[in-house]
Scaffold this motif. Structure first.
Motif: not given
Length: 443
Positions: A421-429
């Motif tokens: 989840i953190v990685l996905d949020f980082a990519v989205l950000g």
């Protein structure tokens, strides 16, 4: 599946795993009170059992206790902020116990905060009035104490009351064994640096771990016993060796095992000399077994264990009927096996037990049965099962003592989902930031 959808799905997984973990905790016995179990395989030797408990990690919730064959606790000695190692009931009914208490920096002597500035250990040998053990205020009738720099691997592990009234102590933090009189005078001392270190005859012939000196875990000397012939038997764990020392000359006059010979023993604990039979019963900890050797020629006469039966045992006593009482440390239990290796009694649910004595049997000497009259039993787990068991045991140094493999799997799955989840949020950000920067440049 796009990243936003995956974040929602992973969040749902985390919520489900959190609920599963909560249910696992509810269904797990977290009290660690201990229970006794007897089987129909044979008869346990009669009498109550004295158990010392070290505890895992930074908990320092060690204790000594007397339990009945049914598992009822007669009394519990629970010193605060301490680990408890060897304990024995004296002939006068008092408890002699080795206690290592963690002390904060402000309460440490200045000489003991040179390297490890946050804390030190207060090693205490205590004799407690047996009549006060069942109450709320134990009375200490004698003590001998000292401080050491490090808590880990510098705790006092073993103590023995001698017929002379002196007390024998294994001080692994200072790589020495010594005896002390009631008035606190040291009456004999054996320093490992003088007999095992660089330049000694022992080191020239057998070698051994390097690094003797202040504040290192060099010998890990964890046991001392006074033998019938007047010599002292010392367990030098990091040398994989049990030695016999003549106190008149301080010379090593006998040994079983040698440094690096892990086939014979590997970081052993609490050897018991069966003097009448000329054998040595020892908890061969890293080999997950209890093994008995002939002292004269070093041949094995009996063995019990393997990773399917024991996990890092640290104490074993041969009982008069041929049973063997074993502290199965990482399985959090004390177990008694009969002459055929069948379990006849166990006390389980204690966090990292260290030693155990059947109180109906003398601490030293007394009637025993040699291993060649018994049946050996060994069994190994698969590599996968053994690795899983190790992971579960090591986790208890970080998580609560009741943690099990099922909990670890749930926690690991939840941690992995959270990381994704953190990685996905980082990519989205990152994508959103890149889009903003690109639009700014196009203006």
């Amino acid at each position: 599946m796009d990243r936003r959808t995956r974040v929602v799905a992973l969040s749902a997984v985390v919520l489900v795993l959190t609920a599963v973990f909560g249910l696992q905790v509810v269904l797990t016995d977290t009290t660690q009170q201990g229970t006794a179990v007897a089987s129909g395989a044979g008869e346990p030797y009669p009498g109550n059992t004295l158990i010392s408990v070290q505890s895992y990690g930074d908990d320092f919730d060690g204790k000594a206790m007397e339990v009945t064959p049914d598992g009822d606790r007669v009394w519990v000695y629970d010193p605060p902020n301490s680990r408890v190692f060897d304990s024995e009931m004296l002939d006068n009914g008092n408890l002699l116990v080795a206690v290592a208490t963690k002390v904060k920096r402000d309460n440490c002597p200045t000489a003991q905060i040179l390297y490890h500035s946050q804390e030190c250990v207060h090693n205490r040998i205590l004799e407690i009035d047996g009549d006060t053990l069942a109450g709320d205020d134990e009375e200490i009738v004698w003590r001998y104490t000292w401080y050491d720099e490090y808590v880990l691997n510098h705790e006092v592990h073993d103590v023995d009351r001698l017929d002379s009234g002196e007390t024998a102590i294994a001080d692994m933090g200072n790589d020495r064994a010594f005896t002390v009189a009631r008035n606190g005078t040291v009456t004999w001392q054996w320093n490992a640096t003088d007999h095992l270190g660089d330049g000694t005859e022992f080191h020239e012939e057998y070698g051994g771990p390097e690094g003797e000196g202040s504040e290192r875990d060099w010998t890990h000397m964890n046991d001392i016993d006074h033998l019938d012939n007047g010599n002292f038997q010392l367990s030098v764990r990091n040398f994989d060796t049990v030695i016999e020392v003549d106190p008149e000359t301080n010379e090593i006059v006998g040994m079983v095992g040698e440094p690096g010979d892990h086939e014979t023993m590997y970081e052993q604990h609490n050897p018991q000399r069966l003097d009448e039979w000329g054998t040595l019963l020892v908890s061969d900890s890293e080999n997950n077994r209890v093994i008995e050797y002939s002292v004269d020629n070093g041949t094995s006469v009996w063995a019990y264990g393997g990773s399917d039966l024991l996990f890092w045992p640290r104490d074993a006593d041969r009982l008069p009927n041929g049973n063997t009482l074993i502290v199965d440390t990482y399985n959090d239990r004390v177990v008694e096996v009969d002459s055929n290796g069948a379990v006849v009694w166990e006390y389980r649910g204690v966090a990292m037990p260290y030693s155990a004595d059947r109180l109906s049997v003398p601490e030293e000497g007394g009637e025993t049965v040699p291993g060649w009259r018994l049946g050996s039993r060994t069994a190994e787990q698969s590599m996968v099962a053994e690795t899983a068991a190790k992971a579960e045991a090591w986790a208890r140094f970080v998580f609560p003592n009741w943690i099990r493999l099922s909990h670890l799997l749930t926690i690991s799955a939840g941690a992995l989902a959270s990381l994704l989840i953190v990685l996905d949020f980082a990519v989205l950000g990152t994508r959103r930031l890149w889009t903003v920067l690109r639009n700014d440049r196009s203006r």
